[in-house]
Enzyme design. Structure first.
Site, mmCIF file in Angstrom:
data_model
loop_
_atom_site.group_PDB
_atom_site.id
_atom_site.type_symbol
_atom_site.label_atom_id
_atom_site.label_comp_id
_atom_site.label_asym_id
_atom_site.label_seq_id
_atom_site.Cartn_x
_atom_site.Cartn_y
_atom_site.Cartn_z
ATOM 1 N N CYS A 31 -5.929 0.537 5.065
ATOM 2 C CA CYS A 31 -6.323 -0.655 5.372
ATOM 3 C C CYS A 31 -5.708 -0.994 7.027
ATOM 4 O O CYS A 31 -4.721 -0.388 7.541
ATOM 5 C CB CYS A 31 -5.671 -1.586 4.446
ATOM 6 S SG CYS A 31 -4.006 -2.140 4.702
ATOM 7 N N GLU A 50 0.645 3.719 1.837
ATOM 8 C CA GLU A 50 1.035 4.310 3.290
ATOM 9 C C GLU A 50 2.338 3.500 3.688
ATOM 10 O O GLU A 50 3.093 4.155 4.380
ATOM 11 C CB GLU A 50 0.038 3.876 4.423
ATOM 12 C CG GLU A 50 -1.414 4.877 4.038
ATOM 13 C CD GLU A 50 -2.338 4.021 2.782
ATOM 14 O OE1 GLU A 50 -1.665 3.398 2.131
ATOM 15 O OE2 GLU A 50 -3.678 3.966 3.337
ATOM 16 N N CYS A 70 0.791 -1.332 -0.089
ATOM 17 C CA CYS A 70 0.037 -0.037 -0.008
ATOM 18 C C CYS A 70 0.784 1.111 -0.198
ATOM 19 O O CYS A 70 1.990 0.954 0.436
ATOM 20 C CB CYS A 70 -0.906 0.140 1.616
ATOM 21 S SG CYS A 70 -2.031 -1.289 1.220
#
Ligand code: THU
Length: 131
Positions: free
Chosen positions: A91, A55, A53
């Site tokens: 997430c 992030e 991801c």
């Protein structure tokens, strides 16, 4: 660096997303306590499992350069080639990575295509966390 500027850097990072499988492009901009910003985008893989991801890319870039103190992250996601979808939220795996390096008050900034911002803390998004 205000929240709007940090979101603009997340939107910019999103342009570099590699998301040929999901078609969902995400950008993140992570603000270190020293004022530096670390950008990340999602990077997918044909084997799916290696996908990371946006992030986590931002966090791992920073931590691998010796930075471990953070104030905020802005996140922008949406279908690739389109504007950002409203308020893409991190997430669970990324929330746990934030928990490793950030205090409860770490700010998570979500946005929409109209410039709207929703701001949460890590404690809001990962209550009763393991750490
Ligand atoms: N994704 C992120 O990069 N960050 C999020 O907060 C949610 C999901 C990515 C993972 C995958 O590449 C794509 O978005 C679809 O799940």
């Amino acid at each position: 660096m205000d929240d709007k500027d940090l979101m603009a850097l997340a939107v910019e990072a999103r342009e570099r997303a590699y998301a040929p499988y999901s078609g969902f492009a995400v950008g993140a901009a992570l603000l270190g306590s020293d004022g530096r910003v670390w950008q990340g985008c999602n990077i997918e893989n044909v084997a799916f499992g290696p996908t990371v991801c946006a992030e986590r890319v931002a966090f791992f870039k920073a931590v691998s350069e010796g930075v471990r103190a953070f104030d905020a992250i802005a996140i922008a996601g949406g279908p690739a080639g389109e504007g950002i979808a409203p308020f893409t939220s991190p997430c669970g795996v990324c929330r746990q990575v934030m928990r490793e390096f950030c205090e409860d008050g770490f700010r998570i900034i979500l946005g929409d295509a109209d410039g709207g911002l929703r701001i949460y803390t890590l404690a809001d998004l990962l209550p009763a966390s393991f750490g």
